[in-house]
Design an enzyme around this catalytic site. Structure first.
Site, short mmCIF file in Angstrom:
data_model
loop_
_atom_site.label_atom_id
_atom_site.label_comp_id
_atom_site.label_asym_id
_atom_site.label_seq_id
_atom_site.Cartn_x
_atom_site.Cartn_y
_atom_site.Cartn_z
N ARG A 103 0.82 -1.03 0.10
CA ARG A 103 0.00 -0.05 -0.03
C ARG A 103 0.83 1.13 0.02
O ARG A 103 1.76 1.25 0.86
CB ARG A 103 -0.94 -0.13 1.37
CG ARG A 103 -2.17 0.68 1.21
CD ARG A 103 -2.79 0.43 2.49
NE ARG A 103 -2.48 0.84 3.73
CZ ARG A 103 -3.02 1.17 4.73
NH1 ARG A 103 -4.47 1.43 4.46
NH2 ARG A 103 -2.59 1.76 5.92
N THR A 107 -0.73 7.61 -1.00
CA THR A 107 -2.19 7.50 -1.50
C THR A 107 -2.87 6.53 -1.06
O THR A 107 -4.21 6.48 -1.25
CB THR A 107 -1.86 7.30 -3.16
OG1 THR A 107 -1.14 5.98 -3.12
CG2 THR A 107 -0.91 8.34 -3.80
N ASP A 199 0.79 -2.66 12.45
CA ASP A 199 1.37 -3.15 11.18
C ASP A 199 1.36 -4.58 11.31
O ASP A 199 2.25 -5.03 12.01
CB ASP A 199 2.53 -2.41 10.83
CG ASP A 199 2.83 -2.60 9.17
OD1 ASP A 199 2.81 -1.63 8.66
OD2 ASP A 199 2.80 -3.69 8.86
N ASP A 202 4.95 -5.90 9.79
CA ASP A 202 5.80 -5.53 10.74
C ASP A 202 5.88 -6.48 12.10
O ASP A 202 6.86 -6.93 12.63
CB ASP A 202 5.91 -4.11 11.16
CG ASP A 202 6.23 -3.25 10.23
OD1 ASP A 202 7.10 -3.76 9.21
OD2 ASP A 202 6.07 -1.98 10.22
C1 PRP Z 1 -1.12 -4.16 4.54
C2 PRP Z 1 -2.28 -5.43 4.85
C3 PRP Z 1 -2.87 -5.34 3.61
C4 PRP Z 1 -3.00 -3.82 3.38
C5 PRP Z 1 -4.39 -3.03 3.79
O1 PRP Z 1 -0.10 -4.37 3.89
O2 PRP Z 1 -1.40 -6.59 5.10
O3 PRP Z 1 -2.44 -5.86 2.30
O4 PRP Z 1 -1.92 -3.21 3.99
O5 PRP Z 1 -4.71 -2.08 3.51
P1 PRP Z 1 -5.77 -1.76 2.37
O6 PRP Z 1 -7.05 -2.16 2.75
O7 PRP Z 1 -5.93 -0.25 2.63
O8 PRP Z 1 -5.34 -1.99 1.30
P2 PRP Z 1 0.98 -3.61 3.56
O9 PRP Z 1 0.88 -2.55 2.53
O10 PRP Z 1 1.42 -2.84 4.73
O11 PRP Z 1 2.16 -4.39 3.14
P3 PRP Z 1 2.75 -5.75 3.96
O12 PRP Z 1 2.20 -6.60 3.98
O13 PRP Z 1 3.85 -5.98 2.85
O14 PRP Z 1 3.37 -5.03 5.22
N1 URA Z 2 -2.35 -2.66 7.28
C1 URA Z 2 -1.87 -2.87 8.56
O1 URA Z 2 -0.73 -3.74 8.62
N2 URA Z 2 -2.64 -2.57 9.52
C2 URA Z 2 -3.57 -1.47 9.20
O2 URA Z 2 -4.04 -1.11 10.48
C3 URA Z 2 -3.79 -1.06 8.44
C4 URA Z 2 -3.04 -1.61 6.93
#
Ligand code: PRP
Ligand code: URA
Length: 208
Positions: A103, A107, A199, A202
């Site tokens: 994400r 944006t 997160d 993380d």
């Molecule tokens: C997080 C989560 C989703 C997304 C959710 O991933 O695991 O994929 O954000 O957000 P949205 O509903 O607003 O699209 P992230 O982009 O943090 O990537 P990661 O899993 O690689 O940490």
């Molecule tokens: N992605 C995450 O990991 N946590 C949130 O709360 C939103 C997006």
């Protein structure tokens, strides 16, 4: 309108509370993600199709069933990875197809970086796995990809969902049922779920 099921199972409620706790270390966090995912999958697969199968127990013939559809598990990288293992143990024949999206922090739009799906679909039903349904952009984009791939039956399994993300996904994909361990209050100004768990990537991978 898409069906949305928030789990009411006491085991899930107990484990979600531990997941939210900021004192929960990555090892325990990963364990909980795996366990909650398996419990959610049990709830989400109650309508999978079966065909008849006869076997012979040591005592004689028994009419039984076997899963009929080919199942695809589709974790959204990277946080969805932790949801695979517990579910795969329940359905070891499932295929696992990874979709990489992150994400954009400014944006909040999903950016695709990994997709190795072959041209023709190889599965009858897909379970999309991602712990966090925040704006819903990542889930909707993944389901777009799966529909273009030709998958006819898709379900979304997540741990926490915000009302904004649920609404977005229901609008974009009204045919895709949503299974969540819990529905939270809202998104904050930077698109994080409140109260949420922080997160999810993380916290699983120790990168926070
Ligand atoms: C997080 C989560 C989703 C997304 C959710 O991933 O695991 O994929 O954000 O957000 P949205 O509903 O607003 O699209 P992230 O982009 O943090 O990537 P990661 O899993 O690689 O940490
Ligand atoms: N992605 C995450 O990991 N946590 C949130 O709360 C939103 C997006």
């Amino acid at each position: 309108m898409t069906s949305m099921k928030e789990s009411t199972h006491p085991l899930i409620k107990h484990k979600i509370t531990l997941l939210r706790d900021k004192e929960t270390e990555p090892k325990k966090f990963r364990e909980l993600v795996r366990e909650v995912s398996a419990l959610l999958a049990y709830e989400a697969t109650e309508d999978l199709q079966v065909s008849s199968k006869t076997v012979f127990s040591p005592m004689g013939e028994a009419d039984g069933s076997e899963l009929k559809e080919t199942i695809g598990l589709v974790p959204i990288l990277r946080a969805g990875l932790g949801m695979v293992e517990g579910i795969w143990e329940l359905m070891p024949e499932a295929q696992v197809w990874h979709i990489g999206l992150y994400r954009d922090e400014e944006t909040l739009q999903p950016v695709q970086y990994y997709n190795k799906l072959p041209n023709e679909t190889t599965v009858g039903v897909c379970l999309v796995l991602d712990p966090m349904l925040a704006t819903g952009g990542s889930a909707a984009a993944t389901i777009d990809i799966l529909k273009k791939w030709g998958v006819k039956k898709i379900k979304y399994l997540g741990i926490l969902g915000a009302p904004e993300g649920i609404k977005h996904l229901q609008e974009k994909h009204p045919d895709v049922p949503i299974y969540l361990a819990a529905v939270d209050e809202r998104l904050n100004e930077i698109g994080y779920i409140v109260p949420g768990l922080g997160d999810a990537g993380d916290r699983q991978f120790g990168t926070g």
